[in-house]
Design a protein around this motif. Sequence first.
Motif, PDB file in Angstrom:
ATOM      1  N   VAL A 297      44.442  23.589  37.504  1.00 14.99           N
ATOM      2  CA  VAL A 297      44.735  22.775  38.738  1.00 14.99           C
ATOM      3  C   VAL A 297      43.619  22.007  39.157  1.00 14.99           C
ATOM      4  O   VAL A 297      43.713  21.134  40.003  1.00 14.99           O
ATOM      5  CB  VAL A 297      45.365  23.844  39.719  1.00 14.99           C
ATOM      6  CG1 VAL A 297      46.822  24.482  39.242  1.00 14.99           C
ATOM      7  CG2 VAL A 297      44.227  24.693  39.845  1.00 14.99           C
ATOM      8  N   ASP A 298      42.465  22.340  38.683  1.00 15.20           N
ATOM      9  CA  ASP A 298      41.362  21.569  39.183  1.00 15.20           C
ATOM     10  C   ASP A 298      40.964  20.421  38.057  1.00 15.20           C
ATOM     11  O   ASP A 298      40.055  19.494  38.454  1.00 15.20           O
ATOM     12  CB  ASP A 298      39.971  22.638  39.219  1.00 15.20           C
ATOM     13  CG  ASP A 298      39.907  23.497  40.209  1.00 15.20           C
ATOM     14  OD1 ASP A 298      40.784  22.966  41.421  1.00 15.20           O
ATOM     15  OD2 ASP A 298      39.579  24.567  40.014  1.00 15.20           O
ATOM     16  N   ASP A 299      41.802  20.314  37.067  1.00 15.96           N
ATOM     17  CA  ASP A 299      41.538  19.097  36.250  1.00 15.96           C
ATOM     18  C   ASP A 299      41.767  17.759  36.851  1.00 15.96           C
ATOM     19  O   ASP A 299      42.847  17.625  37.473  1.00 15.96           O
ATOM     20  CB  ASP A 299      42.433  19.080  34.957  1.00 15.96           C
ATOM     21  CG  ASP A 299      42.065  18.251  33.889  1.00 15.96           C
ATOM     22  OD1 ASP A 299      42.420  17.135  33.991  1.00 15.96           O
ATOM     23  OD2 ASP A 299      41.431  18.736  32.728  1.00 15.96           O
ATOM     24  N   PRO A 300      41.118  16.617  36.751  1.00 10.89           N
ATOM     25  CA  PRO A 300      41.453  15.413  37.403  1.00 10.89           C
ATOM     26  C   PRO A 300      42.540  14.605  36.746  1.00 10.89           C
ATOM     27  O   PRO A 300      43.023  13.971  37.499  1.00 10.89           O
ATOM     28  CB  PRO A 300      39.947  14.646  37.072  1.00 10.89           C
ATOM     29  CG  PRO A 300      39.398  15.273  36.054  1.00 10.89           C
ATOM     30  CD  PRO A 300      39.701  16.593  36.084  1.00 10.89           C
ATOM     31  N   ALA A 303      45.331  16.122  38.928  1.00 11.82           N
ATOM     32  CA  ALA A 303      45.105  15.696  40.431  1.00 11.82           C
ATOM     33  C   ALA A 303      45.913  14.397  40.361  1.00 11.82           C
ATOM     34  O   ALA A 303      46.692  13.984  41.318  1.00 11.82           O
ATOM     35  CB  ALA A 303      43.632  15.612  40.657  1.00 11.82           C
ATOM     36  N   ALA A 304      45.584  13.529  39.449  1.00  7.83           N
ATOM     37  CA  ALA A 304      46.224  12.192  39.456  1.00  7.83           C
ATOM     38  C   ALA A 304      47.837  12.502  39.224  1.00  7.83           C
ATOM     39  O   ALA A 304      48.544  11.675  39.880  1.00  7.83           O
ATOM     40  CB  ALA A 304      45.652  11.363  38.265  1.00  7.83           C
ATOM     41  N   ALA A 305      47.949  13.163  38.365  1.00 12.33           N
ATOM     42  CA  ALA A 305      49.490  13.444  38.069  1.00 12.33           C
ATOM     43  C   ALA A 305      50.401  13.853  39.341  1.00 12.33           C
ATOM     44  O   ALA A 305      51.544  13.683  39.778  1.00 12.33           O
ATOM     45  CB  ALA A 305      49.940  14.142  36.776  1.00 12.33           C
ATOM     46  N   ARG A 306      49.577  14.939  39.974  1.00 11.37           N
ATOM     47  CA  ARG A 306      50.312  15.460  41.130  1.00 11.37           C
ATOM     48  C   ARG A 306      50.440  14.504  42.240  1.00 11.37           C
ATOM     49  O   ARG A 306      51.414  14.595  42.977  1.00 11.37           O
ATOM     50  CB  ARG A 306      49.457  16.729  41.589  1.00 11.37           C
ATOM     51  CG  ARG A 306      50.187  17.619  42.678  1.00 11.37           C
ATOM     52  CD  ARG A 306      49.131  18.533  43.272  1.00 11.37           C
ATOM     53  NE  ARG A 306      48.757  19.618  42.148  1.00 11.37           N
ATOM     54  CZ  ARG A 306      49.405  20.836  41.933  1.00 11.37           C
ATOM     55  NH1 ARG A 306      50.403  20.901  42.281  1.00 11.37           N
ATOM     56  NH2 ARG A 306      48.909  21.308  40.947  1.00 11.37           N
TER      57      ARG A 306
END
Length: 314
Positions: A297-300, A303-306
Amino acid sequence: MTNPHMPASIAGAVDLSALAAKHAQPAAQPQQSASSGGAPGVVITVGDADLQTLVELSTRVPVIVAIVAEWSEPSQQLVPVLERLVEAQRGRLVLAKVDGESSPQIAQAFQAQSVPTVAAVIGGRPAPLFTGAQPEEQVQDVLAQVLEFAAQQGVTGTVPVGDAEADTEGAEPTPDPVPPLHQEAYDAIDAGDFDTAIAAFEKAIAQNPRDSDAIAGLAQVRLLARLQGRGADEIRAAAAAVPTDADAQMLVADLDLSGGHVEDAFLRLLDLMGSLFGDEKQQVRLRLLDLFEIVGVDDPRVAAARKRLTTLLY
């Protein structure tokens, strides 16, 4: 013990533990390279006789294996870069340098066709990383991904980076005990019994809804179960034949993720969501959340996909 089942982008199909066990003689303790300025225990030189030691070390800390040769100019360019980046991690990584010509068994284990060849070993399992000299920025990114995945697998130990730290911290960190339900799930995965593994992780989550390791493990074993017995060509052909079939497209996303094509997997499902409504849209959203847990969940990239997923929901 940690979960040894890794996505294909990180884990190879060969378990080095079995290969190392074939040695009749005890494994020699790897020594730090005399020519290296690396910190003690962080940059080491190993050979075929050290394979068992390398495997055991990889259960505590990720090991970067560089198969090189003295006559190879790309090897001479790459090794100082690897040493510098590994040393900067202060014991979270170990660099194991291997002379490919004098250590044919290790070269064969990592399927090294040329030098330099660089791989990782996490929990006894090897993973090809790259071949040839690479820009420092790219190598740094690869090492960051190795550390991230190792953390997901529970391989988060360190090695001492100097005598003072060794005196105060000790040579080997004591691993945390594996919760019984997690161990039950890992044993079931080893046996190919994904249903039992899923049930064990679900029970662990029911007992502790904040058990992040169980949540990630459940997402991973569900992916393994979905891909079990299916060929890549079959999966892609089915999706190409019916582009509007949500189940077929989600399976391709599973395949992409297992092969390390994280952004492709996310993009496929996000594009698919834009064309769906109701229950099908919710189903794809839940699959995306599972894939987020597998990647971290900390992968950038997560974050972009979320962020895009949020815009598609409202």
